[in-house]
Design a protein around this motif. Structure first.
Motif, mmCIF file in Angstrom:
data_model
loop_
_atom_site.group_PDB
_atom_site.id
_atom_site.type_symbol
_atom_site.label_atom_id
_atom_site.label_comp_id
_atom_site.label_asym_id
_atom_site.label_seq_id
_atom_site.Cartn_x
_atom_site.Cartn_y
_atom_site.Cartn_z
ATOM 1 N N ALA A 373 0.827 -1.212 0.000
ATOM 2 C CA ALA A 373 0.000 0.000 0.000
ATOM 3 C C ALA A 373 0.860 1.261 0.000
ATOM 4 N N ILE A 374 1.912 1.285 0.819
ATOM 5 C CA ILE A 374 2.787 2.453 0.888
ATOM 6 C C ILE A 374 3.533 2.647 -0.420
ATOM 7 N N LEU A 375 4.076 1.566 -0.969
ATOM 8 C CA LEU A 375 4.856 1.661 -2.200
ATOM 9 C C LEU A 375 3.980 2.122 -3.370
ATOM 10 N N THR A 376 2.777 1.598 -3.448
ATOM 11 C CA THR A 376 1.869 1.997 -4.526
ATOM 12 C C THR A 376 1.542 3.475 -4.443
ATOM 13 N N ASN A 377 1.364 3.980 -3.222
ATOM 14 C CA ASN A 377 0.985 5.385 -3.048
ATOM 15 C C ASN A 377 2.134 6.331 -3.345
ATOM 16 N N ILE A 378 3.335 5.996 -2.888
ATOM 17 C CA ILE A 378 4.440 6.962 -2.976
ATOM 18 C C ILE A 378 5.173 6.889 -4.303
ATOM 19 N N SER A 379 5.135 5.751 -4.985
ATOM 20 C CA SER A 379 5.931 5.607 -6.210
ATOM 21 C C SER A 379 5.432 6.525 -7.321
ATOM 22 N N GLY A 380 4.156 6.892 -7.287
ATOM 23 C CA GLY A 380 3.623 7.767 -8.326
ATOM 24 C C GLY A 380 3.810 9.242 -8.055
ATOM 25 N N ARG A 381 4.389 9.586 -6.919
ATOM 26 C CA ARG A 381 4.584 10.999 -6.561
ATOM 27 C C ARG A 381 5.854 11.547 -7.223
ATOM 28 N N TYR A 382 5.828 12.791 -7.601
ATOM 29 C CA TYR A 382 6.960 13.495 -8.201
ATOM 30 C C TYR A 382 7.346 12.858 -9.546
ATOM 31 N N SER A 383 7.061 13.536 -10.605
ATOM 32 C CA SER A 383 7.399 13.050 -11.935
ATOM 33 C C SER A 383 7.598 14.239 -12.859
ATOM 34 N N GLY A 384 8.076 13.968 -14.074
ATOM 35 C CA GLY A 384 8.234 15.004 -15.079
ATOM 36 C C GLY A 384 9.243 16.062 -14.693
ATOM 37 N N ASP A 385 8.915 17.321 -14.985
ATOM 38 C CA ASP A 385 9.843 18.430 -14.760
ATOM 39 C C ASP A 385 10.169 18.620 -13.284
ATOM 40 N N VAL A 386 9.179 18.392 -12.418
ATOM 41 C CA VAL A 386 9.427 18.563 -10.983
ATOM 42 C C VAL A 386 10.453 17.546 -10.496
ATOM 43 N N TYR A 387 10.328 16.300 -10.950
ATOM 44 C CA TYR A 387 11.289 15.273 -10.534
ATOM 45 C C TYR A 387 12.688 15.602 -11.057
ATOM 46 N N ASN A 388 12.778 16.098 -12.296
ATOM 47 C CA ASN A 388 14.078 16.498 -12.838
ATOM 48 C C ASN A 388 14.677 17.639 -12.025
ATOM 49 N N TYR A 389 13.827 18.564 -11.600
ATOM 50 C CA TYR A 389 14.290 19.677 -10.768
ATOM 51 C C TYR A 389 14.854 19.156 -9.444
ATOM 52 N N LEU A 390 14.163 18.191 -8.857
ATOM 53 C CA LEU A 390 14.636 17.611 -7.593
ATOM 54 C C LEU A 390 15.945 16.860 -7.783
ATOM 55 N N LEU A 391 16.095 16.164 -8.913
ATOM 56 C CA LEU A 391 17.354 15.477 -9.204
ATOM 57 C C LEU A 391 18.503 16.479 -9.322
ATOM 58 N N GLU A 392 18.246 17.602 -9.964
ATOM 59 C CA GLU A 392 19.278 18.627 -10.106
ATOM 60 C C GLU A 392 19.679 19.190 -8.741
ATOM 61 N N SER A 393 18.703 19.422 -7.882
ATOM 62 C CA SER A 393 19.029 19.932 -6.543
ATOM 63 C C SER A 393 19.848 18.913 -5.765
ATOM 64 N N THR A 394 19.548 17.630 -5.941
ATOM 65 C CA THR A 394 20.321 16.581 -5.278
ATOM 66 C C THR A 394 21.741 16.541 -5.823
ATOM 67 N N ALA A 395 21.893 16.703 -7.140
ATOM 68 C CA ALA A 395 23.216 16.674 -7.755
ATOM 69 C C ALA A 395 24.085 17.833 -7.268
ATOM 70 N N LEU A 396 23.483 18.972 -6.919
ATOM 71 C CA LEU A 396 24.237 20.136 -6.462
ATOM 72 C C LEU A 396 24.520 20.097 -4.967
ATOM 73 N N ASP A 397 24.066 19.064 -4.297
ATOM 74 C CA ASP A 397 24.388 18.854 -2.883
ATOM 75 C C ASP A 397 25.659 18.013 -2.815
ATOM 76 N N PRO A 398 26.757 18.547 -2.264
ATOM 77 C CA PRO A 398 28.033 17.805 -2.270
ATOM 78 C C PRO A 398 27.982 16.497 -1.479
ATOM 79 N N ARG A 399 26.904 16.237 -0.780
ATOM 80 C CA ARG A 399 26.743 14.935 -0.123
ATOM 81 C C ARG A 399 26.260 13.871 -1.095
ATOM 82 N N PHE A 400 25.566 14.292 -2.152
ATOM 83 C CA PHE A 400 24.905 13.337 -3.044
ATOM 84 C C PHE A 400 25.258 13.545 -4.518
#
Length: 575
Positions: A373-400
């Protein structure tokens, strides 16, 4: 001295009174009258005391009526007998508005100096059923410090449609002058549909959905599984019984002492807050021996005939649930930080949750259903341009910045997207500034670092100037600067990707503060990303503050006073 004169020198006292009368006739003040006189309201001393009483009311969330309370007036009279406390109306109409205006000047100046600004917003209803919308602002200052402000808490009399909320957001942006020439305004809200419409009509981007709210929705889906719902129903009945019966509560305390268990009360959860359900389970498991002993006692048994304790299977399921949900609670706690960037944590934490919810052969049927139930609900969250934006923010974090959850092609795509965003920023900058960023820096610093030298005079060779062709003379400036800019961005990104990752316990803002001069093209983009919080918790925290301000004793507080008091409580510095 006065007592001594009255007792031993009454004749002198009479003479002194006669002299005092003569002095008074001449218009002069006696020493006794001088010490008894009240401070003028315009004096520096009286003004300072009045102002600090206003600070006390705002900072400690005290009602305006406190200035009329006998105990408070006695305290002030003891501390400064010559001070006359102004009326409650003076504080509501003069003192607090003055403090608000002083604090607002500082907030406006900080926002004016900010390179980028992100917002969060949410709505709430006071105990007098007045609806409010709160807006908070977030930025990173020149010292690479997170700065957060509550901008406004305004009453909302219309229905909470997306169009109406959009008007409130647009008005706030105009009132506070939040538009920046080269950056859009990012906003964080919950997952409600009306917020989607509001943000789209207001023209904000990106629109980040509160990750804490996303975790809450996914976990609520897991807790809604039939087996878990029945288990939680039993725990709630037991907890409610001990909350309702003073005899049972006393018996529970007695059993806790006998069994040497912590003397904790049972926790009743709030169904809309999944973490309170987890806390309820944890407390029940901690006290299960004392609960069973108390329910079997003769003084409690006759009143608890319909109350059943959990059997062995239920206890195992409860323990498995606690083990499964504890990492999600920790993730929510981490996301609520206000002094460190959190938007870069969304992708790593979402990936961690998805991995922890993957099916396992050793899982019980209950755990399997909850995970699904949890996996089904959360896996569909964040997609498209917003997900790409989040990936970019993660890439600019020197921890990740290594992006271990992605393959090679996906990582390259992320950094190509970052390059394009920097190019867009540079296109909107003045030509001289862009040229300075892309040529001077790389000639003097980054190119030297890449080649193993510092780029001083000894590393450069003077070449004779060549004559431009006719085409270079006409189009050379535009195309050479574009090419130079692109190469400079690529070199800076490549140098950044070679940096070793920092520890998870380190602050990425501190790293960027120390290395921003090394990456003049990347660092402005980092500020734009990192100023965005991962959750709308800053707005929701206002609800708790507002609950302490709009109490039953102050249910008639005017909306404009609610706005000022919350603003001062959250933004006023007492240093």
């Amino acid at each position: 001295m006065q007592k001594h004169i009255e007792k031993n020198h009454s004749d002198l006292q009479k003479a002194a009174k006669t002299e005092s009368n003569l002095v008074r006739m001449k218009g002069q003040t006696t020493i006794a009258n001088a010490f008894a006189a009240k401070l003028p309201t315009s004096s520096a001393r009286a003004t300072a005391i009045t102002r600090d009483i206003g600070v006390f009311i705002a900072a400690d969330m005290r009602p305006f009526s406190v200035v009329e309370n006998l105990g408070f007036r006695r305290l002030i009279r003891t501390l400064e007998p010559k001070y006359a406390i102004p009326s409650r109306t003076h504080f509501t109409r003069t003192v607090v508005p003055t403090l608000y205006n002083e604090c607002k000047v500082n907030v406006v100046q900080t926002l004016k100096d900010a390179e980028t600004i992100a917002l969060t917003t949410d709505g709430w209803t006071s105990r007098c059923t007045q609806s409010y919308i709160t807006i908070t602002a977030h930025t990173i200052n020149s010292k690479w410090e997170m700065v957060n402000f509550v901008l406004q808490t305004r009453p909302h009399y219309e229905s909470h449609t997306g169009a109406n909320i959009a008007e409130v957001l647009q008005a706030a942006v105009t009132d506070w002058n939040l538009r920046k020439p080269n950056h859009a305004i990012a906003i964080v809200t919950d997952n409600a549909r009306n917020m989607d419409v509001a943000v789209r009509e207001a023209g904000f981007e990106p629109h980040i959905k509160c990750f804490a709210h996303t975790i809450n929705l996914a976990t609520q889906a897991g807790l809604g599984v039939a087996r878990v719902a029945r288990l939680l129903g039993r725990v709630r009945r037991v907890t409610a019984f001990f909350h309702r019966s003073s005899t049972a509560a006393a018996s529970l305390t007695s059993k806790q002492k006998l069994l040497e268990l912590p003397q904790h009360k049972l926790i009743m959860d709030v169904t809309t807050r999944w973490n309170s359900t987890l806390d309820m389970l944890v407390r029940y498991l901690e006290q299960q021996a004392a609960i069973a002993a108390a329910l079997t006692g003769p003084e409690v048994r006759q009143h608890a005939r319909n109350i059943d304790t959990l059997d062995t299977c239920d206890i195992v399921n409860a323990e498995d649930l606690v083990k499964l949900l504890n990492p999600l609670k920790t993730a929510t706690t981490v996301l609520c930080e206000e002094k460190t960037p959190t938007v870069s944590l969304i992708v790593p934490l979402k990936n961690m949750i998805e991995q922890s919810m993957a099916p396992n052969d050793s899982d019980s049927p209950t755990v399997t259903d909850v995970k699904r139930a949890i996996l089904t609900n959360i896996s569909g969250r964040y997609s498209g341009d917003v997900y790409n934006y989040l990936l970019e923010s993660t890439a600019l974090d020197p921890r990740f910045q290594t992006l271990p959850q992605l393959d090679h092609d996906q990582r390259e795509a992320v950094f190509q997207s970052i390059k394009k965003r920097i190019e867009q920023l540079l296109q909107n900058q003045p030509t001289d500034e862009t040229s300075a960023h892309c040529s001077t820096h790389w000639r003097d610093g980054a190119l030297g670092a890449e080649g193993g030298a510092e780029g001083g005079p000894e590393s450069e060779e003077t070449e004779p100037a060549t004559k431009k062709t006719a085409l270079e003379d006409l189009l050379g400036d535009a195309f050479s600067k574009t090419e130079q800019s692109s190469k400079g961005i690529e070199r800076e990104i490549e140098l950044y990707r070679r940096e070793p990752s920092i520890s998870l316990s380190c602050c990425p803002l501190k790293w960027w503060r120390e290395n921003s001069s090394k990456y003049p093209l990347l660092s402005p983009l980092v500020k734009a990303y990192f100023s965005i919080p991962a959750t709308s918790v800053p707005s929701e925290r206002v609800f708790s503050t507002a609950g302490d301000i709009v109490t039953a004793q102050r249910s008639q507080l005017l909306p404009e006073n609610v706005d000022m008091l919350i603003f001062l409580k959250k933004n006023m510095s007492l240093s």
